[in-house]
Write an enzyme that holds these catalytic residues in place. Structure first.
Site, PDB file in Angstrom:
ATOM      1  N   GLY A   1      31.835  78.087  45.082  1.00 54.23           N
ATOM      2  CA  GLY A   1      31.752  76.733  45.657  1.00 54.23           C
ATOM      3  C   GLY A   1      31.257  75.732  44.626  1.00 54.23           C
ATOM      4  O   GLY A   1      31.757  74.604  44.538  1.00 54.23           O
TER       5      GLY A   1
ATOM      6  N   GLU B   1      22.657  87.693  49.083  1.00 51.77           N
ATOM      7  CA  GLU B   1      23.685  88.025  50.081  1.00 51.77           C
ATOM      8  C   GLU B   1      24.366  89.334  49.660  1.00 51.77           C
ATOM      9  O   GLU B   1      24.958  89.408  48.584  1.00 51.77           O
ATOM     10  CB  GLU B   1      24.724  86.893  50.155  1.00 51.77           C
ATOM     11  CG  GLU B   1      25.763  87.127  51.219  1.00 51.77           C
ATOM     12  CD  GLU B   1      26.832  86.034  51.264  1.00 51.77           C
ATOM     13  OE1 GLU B   1      27.308  85.618  50.188  1.00 51.77           O
ATOM     14  OE2 GLU B   1      27.192  85.616  52.374  1.00 51.77           O
TER      15      GLU B   1
ATOM     16  N   LYS C   1      45.637  78.370  49.705  1.00 48.78           N
ATOM     17  CA  LYS C   1      45.655  79.604  48.907  1.00 48.78           C
ATOM     18  C   LYS C   1      44.825  80.668  49.608  1.00 48.78           C
ATOM     19  O   LYS C   1      43.656  80.455  49.908  1.00 48.78           O
ATOM     20  CB  LYS C   1      45.060  79.360  47.514  1.00 48.78           C
ATOM     21  CG  LYS C   1      45.193  80.592  46.611  1.00 48.78           C
ATOM     22  CD  LYS C   1      44.450  80.461  45.298  1.00 48.78           C
ATOM     23  CE  LYS C   1      43.076  81.071  45.322  1.00 48.78           C
ATOM     24  NZ  LYS C   1      43.028  82.499  45.662  1.00 48.78           N
TER      25      LYS C   1
ATOM     26  N   GLU D   1      32.196  75.792  52.618  1.00 48.09           N
ATOM     27  CA  GLU D   1      31.540  76.750  53.520  1.00 48.09           C
ATOM     28  C   GLU D   1      31.203  77.955  52.659  1.00 48.09           C
ATOM     29  O   GLU D   1      32.101  78.677  52.219  1.00 48.09           O
ATOM     30  CB  GLU D   1      32.486  77.174  54.653  1.00 48.09           C
ATOM     31  CG  GLU D   1      32.859  76.061  55.614  1.00 48.09           C
ATOM     32  CD  GLU D   1      31.742  75.667  56.564  1.00 48.09           C
ATOM     33  OE1 GLU D   1      30.652  76.279  56.517  1.00 48.09           O
ATOM     34  OE2 GLU D   1      31.956  74.728  57.340  1.00 48.09           O
TER      35      GLU D   1
ATOM     36  N   CYS E   1      29.739  85.686  56.811  1.00 45.29           N
ATOM     37  CA  CYS E   1      28.838  84.711  56.172  1.00 45.29           C
ATOM     38  C   CYS E   1      27.574  84.506  56.992  1.00 45.29           C
ATOM     39  O   CYS E   1      26.513  84.235  56.444  1.00 45.29           O
ATOM     40  CB  CYS E   1      29.560  83.394  55.945  1.00 45.29           C
ATOM     41  SG  CYS E   1      30.343  82.763  57.437  1.00 45.29           S
TER      42      CYS E   1
ATOM     43  N   GLY F   1      34.018  80.413  50.688  1.00 47.06           N
ATOM     44  CA  GLY F   1      33.815  81.547  49.779  1.00 47.06           C
ATOM     45  C   GLY F   1      32.370  81.578  49.328  1.00 47.06           C
ATOM     46  O   GLY F   1      31.492  81.012  49.999  1.00 47.06           O
ATOM     47  N   SER F   2      32.120  82.211  48.216  1.00 48.87           N
ATOM     48  CA  SER F   2      30.736  82.383  47.767  1.00 48.87           C
ATOM     49  C   SER F   2      30.171  81.070  47.235  1.00 48.87           C
ATOM     50  O   SER F   2      30.912  80.176  46.821  1.00 48.87           O
ATOM     51  CB  SER F   2      30.684  83.456  46.689  1.00 48.87           C
ATOM     52  OG  SER F   2      31.437  83.016  45.582  1.00 48.87           O
ATOM     53  N   THR F   3      28.865  80.997  47.219  1.00 47.96           N
ATOM     54  CA  THR F   3      28.191  79.788  46.729  1.00 47.96           C
ATOM     55  C   THR F   3      28.513  79.547  45.256  1.00 47.96           C
ATOM     56  O   THR F   3      28.758  78.411  44.845  1.00 47.96           O
ATOM     57  CB  THR F   3      26.675  79.919  46.976  1.00 47.96           C
ATOM     58  OG1 THR F   3      26.483  79.936  48.396  1.00 47.96           O
ATOM     59  CG2 THR F   3      25.896  78.773  46.373  1.00 47.96           C
TER      60      THR F   3
HETATM   61  P1  NAD Z   1      34.939  84.082  46.453  1.00 52.14           P
HETATM   62  O1  NAD Z   1      34.077  82.910  46.174  1.00 52.14           O
HETATM   63  O2  NAD Z   1      34.986  85.177  45.481  1.00 52.14           O
HETATM   64  O3  NAD Z   1      36.462  83.640  46.661  1.00 52.14           O
HETATM   65  C1  NAD Z   1      36.838  82.708  47.652  1.00 52.14           C
HETATM   66  C2  NAD Z   1      38.133  82.061  47.251  1.00 52.14           C
HETATM   67  O4  NAD Z   1      37.897  81.268  46.091  1.00 52.14           O
HETATM   68  C3  NAD Z   1      39.251  83.028  46.883  1.00 52.14           C
HETATM   69  O5  NAD Z   1      40.474  82.523  47.366  1.00 52.14           O
HETATM   70  C4  NAD Z   1      39.259  82.997  45.357  1.00 52.14           C
HETATM   71  O6  NAD Z   1      40.506  83.281  44.796  1.00 52.14           O
HETATM   72  C5  NAD Z   1      38.869  81.547  45.099  1.00 52.14           C
HETATM   73  N1  NAD Z   1      38.275  81.292  43.786  1.00 52.14           N
HETATM   74  C6  NAD Z   1      37.609  82.135  42.975  1.00 52.14           C
HETATM   75  N2  NAD Z   1      37.255  81.506  41.838  1.00 52.14           N
HETATM   76  C7  NAD Z   1      37.679  80.225  41.938  1.00 52.14           C
HETATM   77  C8  NAD Z   1      37.609  79.083  41.097  1.00 52.14           C
HETATM   78  N3  NAD Z   1      37.021  79.125  39.896  1.00 52.14           N
HETATM   79  N4  NAD Z   1      38.146  77.920  41.530  1.00 52.14           N
HETATM   80  C9  NAD Z   1      38.744  77.845  42.736  1.00 52.14           C
HETATM   81  N5  NAD Z   1      38.865  78.906  43.570  1.00 52.14           N
HETATM   82  C10 NAD Z   1      38.328  80.079  43.183  1.00 52.14           C
HETATM   83  O7  NAD Z   1      34.485  84.585  47.901  1.00 52.14           O
HETATM   84  P2  NAD Z   1      34.993  85.871  48.674  1.00 52.14           P
HETATM   85  O8  NAD Z   1      34.424  87.063  47.982  1.00 52.14           O
HETATM   86  O9  NAD Z   1      36.454  85.780  48.879  1.00 52.14           O
HETATM   87  O10 NAD Z   1      34.300  85.680  50.097  1.00 52.14           O
HETATM   88  C11 NAD Z   1      33.000  86.060  50.359  1.00 52.14           C
HETATM   89  C12 NAD Z   1      32.074  84.869  50.367  1.00 52.14           C
HETATM   90  O11 NAD Z   1      32.566  83.891  51.279  1.00 52.14           O
HETATM   91  C13 NAD Z   1      30.684  85.189  50.851  1.00 52.14           C
HETATM   92  O12 NAD Z   1      29.735  84.581  50.005  1.00 52.14           O
HETATM   93  C14 NAD Z   1      30.624  84.568  52.250  1.00 52.14           C
HETATM   94  O13 NAD Z   1      29.343  84.237  52.699  1.00 52.14           O
HETATM   95  C15 NAD Z   1      31.499  83.383  52.069  1.00 52.14           C
HETATM   96  N6  NAD Z   1      32.012  82.923  53.361  1.00 52.14           N
HETATM   97  C16 NAD Z   1      31.473  81.798  53.898  1.00 52.14           C
HETATM   98  C17 NAD Z   1      31.889  81.349  55.150  1.00 52.14           C
HETATM   99  C18 NAD Z   1      31.315  80.121  55.767  1.00 52.14           C
HETATM  100  O14 NAD Z   1      31.891  79.626  56.728  1.00 52.14           O
HETATM  101  N7  NAD Z   1      30.206  79.588  55.279  1.00 52.14           N
HETATM  102  C19 NAD Z   1      32.870  82.060  55.839  1.00 52.14           C
HETATM  103  C20 NAD Z   1      33.411  83.204  55.257  1.00 52.14           C
HETATM  104  C21 NAD Z   1      32.966  83.623  54.009  1.00 52.14           C
END
Ligand code: NAD
Length: 498
Positions: free
Chosen positions: A244, A398, A186, A261, A295, A239-241
């Site tokens: 996660g 962050e 996704k 991640e 990130c 995505g975000s912590t």
């Molecule tokens: P986000 O957590 O808002 O979304 C990430 C993904 O998760 C999206 O596809 C979203 O639709 C999905 N999502 C949202 N709610 C969900 C749920 N309840 N259950 C399952 N999936 C859900 O993050 P973002 O705003 O897209 O990205 C930014 C964040 O990603 C930052 O915190 C950044 O540090 C992190 N990031 C980490 C790495 C790494 O390798 N550590 C790399 C890139 C980005």
């Protein structure tokens, strides 16, 4: 052309057909709802794409599960050939994919989008090599007995953020394909286009139906269904912590494999014996690249007190010289818009909070660049706060934008203590010309990737992943094989005797 494709004219004048459906079983299908994806440079809608419901996710999972029945017996070499074909197809369309990402995510075309897409092709090539080398181990037990281990692929769900739409997806689908997994992936609801476009290449490369399924949709519905789905062996998330944590909770219901991640607040340490010119350049690159939506962005800089003023002078000069805000398709642009209104407002709030809490703004809102910015679009110029304190929000949280918090330290021990004073542990950077000092400091830093005299120059061959609340599991390098295979142990009794 059916309504599952939309004819789009890119900002550079090139026309192309954008798939907008759900890609399940190598076919495009519609769903009951659509959502819009916007161009962050103009705030205008680019296209409506079909949104996956929980039932649509179930269809995709069922396709992936069915495909595994035969895909698992396909020889590694044949899988490798298909992955290499995919790399070749992507490279042949690199300019198109790069322009699509520049439009959908606001990345500067030349300096960000093109290298990102090239890195996807490179990672496909790197991972293809694993396909026929997924060995287990032989473990001698005693003279009559030994054990062997074998690796087995998984049916996996993968959830991707918006900051590197195809590249972050590739960190997941390349090793999964190489390990023989079948996939439901996704994209982020903010950047669905490049992964949909990529799905057509997957079919063209000869992958059988159900091996690679792509859905667009929102986290709370489609993402959550992937995380909790009983028929997926694993969920891999970037995505975000906070998200996660939700993914891990949802996955717990079926005790599935989880790799995460997540976020970061990476410190960059400048010691008084550093090459300050180079440190300033790396520090600027490490926090401004991708508009700071990285990130591992070095969004905190800690500078030894006796070189503090000199470093700040070099750092701000470098930002003014090299980090040019503007249209992602502009030849001189190195800093595009941030992704969305939500992200723009969030960053502006952090800037407000930084001022309220007493940090000193030395570059940013009053900067000359603001005057030449487009009237529309989510543009934020390079923003620097100095004299920051550990407890300040802009030091702890962050921001995920082109904003950096600079502080002072005196002793090495103080630098280490401040660097580790964070819930995150994704990356850290150390600048010094004394190798002994670097090694001793770096050993004590709590982070998964440490850059010595550089920043954010990671390589696909090197394991990547966070300590503390930055994540679980290592992507990239050989380490990633652990994430996409399950090991079975066979006990062999050669003598047959008890
Ligand atoms: P986000 O957590 O808002 O979304 C990430 C993904 O998760 C999206 O596809 C979203 O639709 C999905 N999502 C949202 N709610 C969900 C749920 N309840 N259950 C399952 N999936 C859900 O993050 P973002 O705003 O897209 O990205 C930014 C964040 O990603 C930052 O915190 C950044 O540090 C992190 N990031 C980490 C790495 C790494 O390798 N550590 C790399 C890139 C980005």
């Amino acid at each position: 052309m059916s309504s599952l494709y939309k004819e789009i004219t890119l900002p550079n004048g090139v026309k192309y057909s954008q798939p907008v459906g759900l890609f399940i079983n190598n076919e495009w299908k519609s769903s009951s709802k659509t959502f819009e994806t916007l161009n962050p440079s103009t705030e205008e809608s680019i296209a409506s794409v079909y949104e996956a419901s929980a039932e649509d996710v179930d269809l995709a999972v069922s396709a992936a599960k069915q495909a595994m029945k035969t895909w698992k017996d396909v020889p590694g070499e044949e899988k490798a050939r298909k992955i290499l074909k995919l790399a070749e197809l992507l490279e042949s369309k690199l300019d198109l994919f790069a322009a699509v990402e520049a439009m959908d995510s606001g990345k500067p075309l030349e300096t960000n989008s093109k290298p990102d897409i090239q890195s996807v092709a490179s990672y496909l090539i790197y991972c293809a090599g694993f396909s026929d080398k997924l060995h287990g181990k032989v473990i001698p037990i005693d003279k009559d007995r030994y054990a062997i281990t074998k690796r087995y692929p998984l049916v996996v769900g993968q959830i991707i953020p918006w900051n590197y739409p195809l590249s972050m997806a590739s960190w997941k689908f390349c090793p999964a394909l190489a390990c023989g997994c079948t996939i439901v992936i996704k994209s982020s609801e903010l950047t669905p286009l490049s992964l949909l476009l990529f799905a057509d290449l997957v079919k063209e490369a000869g992958f059988p139906p159900g091996v690679f399924n792509v859905i667009s949709g929102f986290g709370a519905v489609a993402g959550n269904r992937i995380a909790e789905h009983p028929d997926l062996d694993k969920v891999a998330f970037t995505g975000s912590t906070v998200t996660g944590q939700k993914v891990m909770k949802a996955a717990a219901g079926n005790l599935k494999h989880v790799s995460l991640e997540c976020g970061g607040k990476s410190p960059l340490l400048v010691f008084d014996d550093a090459d300050l010119d180079q440190a300033a350049k790396w520090a600027a690159f490490g926090v401004m690249y991708n508009s700071g939506q990285n990130c591992t962005a070095n969004s905190r800089i800690l500078v030894q007190d006796n070189v503090y003023d000199k470093f700040l002078q070099l750092f701000t000069a470098e930002l003014k010289k090299s980090w040019i805000v503007g249209d992602p398709f502009g030849k001189k642009t190195t800093l595009g818009p941030v992704i969305s209104k939500g992200q723009y407002d969030k960053i502006r709030n952090y800037i407000k909070k930084g001022k309220e809490e007493g940090a000193v703004l030395i570059l940013g809102e009053d900067d000359e660049q603001l005057k030449s910015l487009p009237k529309k679009g989510f543009f934020i110029p390079p923003t620097v706060f100095k004299d920051c304190q550990q407890k300040m929000t802009i030091v702890q949280e962050e921001i995920f934008g082109p904003v950096v918090a600079v502080s002072k330290f005196s002793a090495d021990s103080e630098a280490i203590e401040k660097a580790n004073d964070s819930i995150y542990g994704l990356a850290a950077m150390v600048f010094s010309q004394n190798f002994g000092r670097i090694q001793s400091v770096a050993d004590k830093l709590e982070a998964g990737s440490i850059y010595l005299n550089s920043s954010n120059d990671e390589d696909l061959r090197v394991p990547f992943g966070g300590f503390k609340m930055s994540g679980i599991g290592k992507e990239l390098g050989e380490a990633v094989i652990e994430l996409y295979t399950e090991t079975k142990s066979f006990y062999m009794n050669v003598s047959h005797k008890l």
